[in-house]
Design an enzyme around this catalytic site. Structure first.
Site, PDB file in Angstrom:
ATOM      1  N   THR A  48       0.817  -1.221   0.000  1.00  0.00           N
ATOM      2  CA  THR A  48       0.000   0.000   0.000  1.00  0.00           C
ATOM      3  C   THR A  48       0.845   1.263   0.000  1.00  0.00           C
ATOM      4  OG1 THR A  48      -0.059  -0.170   2.385  1.00  0.00           O
ATOM      5  CG2 THR A  48      -1.980  -0.987   1.209  1.00  0.00           C
ATOM      6  N   THR A  97       3.563  -4.915   3.879  1.00  0.00           N
ATOM      7  CA  THR A  97       4.017  -5.142   5.267  1.00  0.00           C
ATOM      8  C   THR A  97       3.893  -6.603   5.696  1.00  0.00           C
ATOM      9  OG1 THR A  97       1.792  -4.695   6.073  1.00  0.00           O
ATOM     10  CG2 THR A  97       3.337  -2.817   6.001  1.00  0.00           C
ATOM     11  N   ASP A  98       3.009  -7.378   5.074  1.00  0.00           N
ATOM     12  CA  ASP A  98       2.738  -8.734   5.593  1.00  0.00           C
ATOM     13  C   ASP A  98       3.991  -9.587   5.683  1.00  0.00           C
ATOM     14  OD1 ASP A  98      -0.605  -9.328   4.161  1.00  0.00           O
ATOM     15  OD2 ASP A  98       0.210  -7.806   5.523  1.00  0.00           O
ATOM     16  N   LYS A 146       6.670  -8.404  12.108  1.00  0.00           N
ATOM     17  CA  LYS A 146       5.380  -7.697  12.130  1.00  0.00           C
ATOM     18  C   LYS A 146       4.564  -8.335  13.253  1.00  0.00           C
ATOM     19  CE  LYS A 146       1.393  -6.330   9.341  1.00  0.00           C
ATOM     20  NZ  LYS A 146       0.688  -6.392   8.037  1.00  0.00           N
TER      21      LYS A 146
HETATM   22  N1  DAS Z   1      -1.364  -7.048   1.711  1.00  0.00           N
HETATM   23  C1  DAS Z   1      -0.373  -6.216   2.359  1.00  0.00           C
HETATM   24  C2  DAS Z   1       0.994  -6.555   1.762  1.00  0.00           C
HETATM   25  O1  DAS Z   1       1.182  -6.393   0.552  1.00  0.00           O
HETATM   26  C3  DAS Z   1      -0.658  -4.734   2.143  1.00  0.00           C
HETATM   27  C4  DAS Z   1       0.358  -3.908   2.887  1.00  0.00           C
HETATM   28  O2  DAS Z   1       0.433  -4.049   4.121  1.00  0.00           O
HETATM   29  O3  DAS Z   1       1.141  -3.192   2.267  1.00  0.00           O
HETATM   30  O4  DAS Z   1       1.858  -6.966   2.538  1.00  0.00           O
END
Ligand code: DAS
Length: 444
Positions: free
Chosen positions: A89, A165-166, A244
């Site tokens: 994102t 972030t995942d 995370k």
């Molecule tokens: N789905 C999540 C990822 O791409 C979106 C985010 O946290 O940037 O890791």
């Protein structure tokens, strides 16, 4: 019916939705909410619906000014930072005229999205992938490592990698291992809120990473994310000892069994180093480390299993055709391994299954507790695991870093045999194993 990009107010029996109309499907209306997420509202549930007018197009003169700023010549007094995009994102915004989440990756787009970057560095920016990070596979680490090497060869002063972030912490560890002797900073940055929302953490994370690259002597791979939910400081976090730890908080990324490398306050342009090991850049030319890529074997199959109460040996044997396995041990280093009464016979099959796999492949360990160090010499179940041949005693890696390290060792040292893999897995190579446990590094 509404036009695409029209602001709408829709009421159902139980809820009211305000957002931007995207499209109509057979039984649903799709709208984008202000938090950037799309939802489908079943037509049969709609009680009232009304238009709130079209979204505002960016003013023409405003657009021309921003385009002009973004195209300005590089400033020879500033360092150059290459921004490589992989998705997530952070480098996207919602185009409210259509409601779509559109990727923003060119220099012009990035400067328009984050104009303050130009005060800190000359920016180049390119897209190497545009994917949610939960879809990543080993092949993508090789693509990213090669892209970083390409920028390093151009002589940039640092690289920022924007990323979902995942699985950002997996990638940070992967690049830390793959980019051996990287002499420049490579900072991974994500965001929990898309960059067009008021509450976005994207710009502060990106600006803090740029500030750190431009005004510190750090070299190596690290992560830059919010220290707290408030927009105050960002932390520079160790690539192999960060995880995370929350689904949505902006301060979700926490150092595990380690201290943060540094704290960055963008507004005050202040950088405070915290952990002692600063990974100083090589100042003298002769010491300049030569970057060596040690990539991943994209065909490897590595398992990651989490023992639990009422476990079955078949959950271990499921990995019998894999190349390696990480077991997230319970407590200080245990699995259900002992028959202690009439209900626990299966436990003996579990430890036998582990011993069977350990004859065929490296079976390594990490703690389910996430924090703390494995010690299989304390209690009998731990001793049984050592007798079964598992590796990783006295390590304190997260399960994710252990997974990446095993994949990387099997990709680069497999031919040197099991003993070498064991020796290297249990040895600190990239800061992934703490020399000693820092008490203040628990839940910090
Ligand atoms: N789905 C999540 C990822 O791409 C979106 C985010 O946290 O940037 O890791």
């Amino acid at each position: 019916m509404f036009k695409q990009g029209e602001k709408v107010d829709i009421v159902t029996a139980s809820q009211q939705f305000k957002g931007v109309f995207i499209k109509e499907e057979k039984d649903f209306l799709i709208i984008k909410l202000s938090n950037g997420y799309n939802i489908g509202i079943a037509k049969r549930n709609i009680k009232e619906q009304k238009s709130l007018g079209m979204t505002k197009e960016e003013g023409k003169e405003e657009k021309e000014l921003k385009d002009k700023e973004a195209k300005e010549k590089p400033n020879s007094k500033l360092p150059t930072i290459a921004i490589l995009h992989t998705g997530g994102t952070i480098a996207s915004k919602v185009d409210y005229s259509t409601g779509a989440v559109i990727a923003q990756f060119t220099e012009e787009e990035i400067i328009k999205l984050f104009p303050e970057l130009k005060q800190t560095a000359n920016i180049t920016s390119r897209l190497i992938r545009n994917m949610q990070s939960e879809m990543i596979r080993l092949a993508h680490y090789n693509i990213m490592a090669k892209a970083v090497e390409e920028e390093a060869k151009k002589g940039v002063d640092g690289v920022i990698l924007t990323h979902g972030t995942d699985t950002l912490h997996y990638t940070a560890a992967a690049l830390s291992f793959a980019l051996e002797s990287i002499g420049i900073p490579v900072i991974l940055v994500g965001s929990q809120r898309s960059s067009d929302r008021g509450s976005t953490d994207a710009s502060q994370n990106l600006l803090a990473a740029a500030e750190f690259i431009a005004n510190s002597e750090f070299s190596g791979v690290a992560i830059c994310m919010h220290e707290k939910t408030a927009d105050e400081n960002c932390l520079i976090l160790p690539a192999c000892k960060t995880r995370k730890m929350h689904t949505s908080r902006r301060d979700a990324f926490r150092p595990i069994n380690a201290l943060p490398i540094a704290r960055v306050n963008v507004e005050k342009k202040k950088i405070d180093f915290i952990a002692s090991d600063k990974h100083e850049k090589d100042k003298k030319e002769k010491e300049k480390k030569k970057l060596t890529l040690k990539l991943f074997n994209e065909k490897l199959k590595i398992g990651l299993v989490k023992p639990h109460i009422h476990m079955f040996a078949s959950e271990i044997l499921a990995y019998k055709d894999f190349d390696g396995l990480i077991i997230e041990l319970l407590g200080i280093g245990h699995v259900p391994s002992m028959k202690v009464d009439e209900f626990t016979e299966e436990n003996e099959h579990i430890i036998k299954a582990i011993a069977e796999l350990a004859k065929k492949m490296p079976v390594a360990v990490a703690p389910q507790t996430i924090y703390g160090r494995i010690n299989m010499n304390v209690y009998t179940p731990g001793k049984q695991l050592l007798e079964a041949g598992v590796i990783g005693n006295y390590t304190d890696m997260t399960p994710e870093t252990a997974f990446i390290k095993l994949a990387w060792l099997l990709s680069n040292y497999e031919k040197e045999g099991k003993e070498k893999i064991k020796e290297l897995f249990e040895k600190n190579l990239r800061g992934e194993i703490s020399e000693r446990s820092e008490k203040e590094s628990f839940l910090n």
